[in-house]
Design a protein around this motif. Structure first.
Motif, short mmCIF file in Angstrom:
data_model
loop_
_atom_site.label_atom_id
_atom_site.label_comp_id
_atom_site.label_asym_id
_atom_site.label_seq_id
_atom_site.Cartn_x
_atom_site.Cartn_y
_atom_site.Cartn_z
N GLN A 179 -0.51 3.01 -8.17
CA GLN A 179 -2.01 2.58 -7.95
C GLN A 179 -2.07 1.90 -6.50
O GLN A 179 -2.80 2.21 -5.74
N GLN A 180 -0.94 0.97 -6.31
CA GLN A 180 -1.15 0.29 -4.96
C GLN A 180 -0.65 1.12 -3.93
O GLN A 180 -1.40 1.16 -2.87
N ALA A 181 0.22 2.26 -4.09
CA ALA A 181 0.52 3.20 -2.98
C ALA A 181 -0.54 4.11 -2.76
O ALA A 181 -0.65 4.50 -1.59
N ALA A 182 -1.19 4.50 -3.88
CA ALA A 182 -2.43 5.35 -3.63
C ALA A 182 -3.45 4.92 -3.09
O ALA A 182 -4.10 5.22 -2.04
N ILE A 183 -3.82 3.57 -3.20
CA ILE A 183 -4.84 2.82 -2.39
C ILE A 183 -4.48 2.62 -0.69
O ILE A 183 -5.06 3.39 0.06
N SER A 184 -3.14 2.27 -0.31
CA SER A 184 -2.78 2.67 1.02
C SER A 184 -2.79 3.95 1.69
O SER A 184 -3.28 3.95 2.60
N ALA A 185 -2.70 4.77 0.76
CA ALA A 185 -2.51 6.19 1.27
C ALA A 185 -4.07 6.70 1.56
O ALA A 185 -4.38 7.76 2.45
#
Length: 255
Positions: free
Chosen positions: A113-119
């Motif tokens: 979830q954290q990586a998806a938000i950054s992307a």
């Protein structure tokens, strides 16, 4: 940490160690009376935490009873309603006792979830593809959480066909065009993949769960965190603390 009690409507009277396929019995029988178990545990001087894996309809009463005996709760119940969370928040604030509601106990899922938000700040097209070995409620809570997080960032995704109602294009969650495709494929692990793209580039993030043991580190982390909380309902979900794409700050957020 050690198991202090076990409550369920099934396997009543059986040793919880044997129910969990441990090598040795724990000499702790499964009981159906929550009040009796909490009352017995409260007589010890050890700090106790109640782990609730039950049902959304019983969470409020369970947390209320645990709080009455001076115990904090970690709740991992899929599809818990926001109304229940709000009611628990008001109750825990009044009782000055913290509670942690975990939409997922998988640390890998939280990192996804954290990586998806950054992307999401760098791509305008995003779709979620998930697979599960058996039929459950779809989209899954994990896919729904990811889609909701991305929708809350003020972006509009998949503008080219955001209004299409072709079922093969998947289900749109929210109003920002995040599409989810759910598959049931026996033999495969529970898997969630988020695809981002722009002309000439595809970026994908994937997370698989092959064994429920993967949830234990997240559960232990939740137990260690909840004993320090007072009067708040905390949700164990990573979210960006700002909308600046150059900002890498993240934090636990509470409802």
């Amino acid at each position: 940490m050690e198991v202090a009690g076990a409550i369920d409507s099934h396997s009543v009277g059986e040793d919880i160690g044997m129910v969990c396929d441990m090598e040795q019995p724990l000499e702790i029988p499964v009981m159906s009376d929550l009040t009796m178990v909490l009352g017995s545990i409260s007589q010890s001087k050890a700090r106790a935490v109640v782990i609730d894996f039950t049902d959304a309809s019983t969470v409020y009463d369970n947390v209320k009873q645990a709080t009455a005996f001076g115990m904090r709760s970690v709740v991992y119940v899929p599809h818990i309603q926001l109304e229940t969370v709000s009611a628990l928040s008001a109750f825990c604030d009044k009782a000055s006792m913290g509670c942690l509601i975990a939409p997922t106990l998988s640390i890998g899922s939280i990192l996804l979830q954290q990586a998806a938000i950054s992307a999401s700040f760098h791509y305008k097209n995003v779709e979620i593809v998930e697979s599960r070995p058996n039929a459950r409620d779809f989209p899954s809570p994990d896919a729904t959480q990811i889609a909701n997080n991305l929708s809350n960032l003020g972006q509009i995704y998949n503008r080219e066909d955001i209004s299409t109602d072709v079922k093969a294009r998947g289900q749109v969650l929210g109003e920002d065009g995040v599409r989810v495709h759910s598959m049931v494929l026996p033999g495969l692990p529970s898997s969630t993949t988020v695809y981002f793209s722009r002309p000439g580039e595809v970026y994908s993030i994937k997370h698989d769960i092959t064994d429920v043991q993967s949830l234990m580190p997240g559960l232990i982390l939740a137990i260690r965190k909840v004993v320090h909380l007072k009067g708040r309902i905390w949700c164990m979900v990573w979210k960006s603390s700002c909308r600046d794409p150059n900002c890498s700050l993240t934090s636990f957020v509470y409802c």
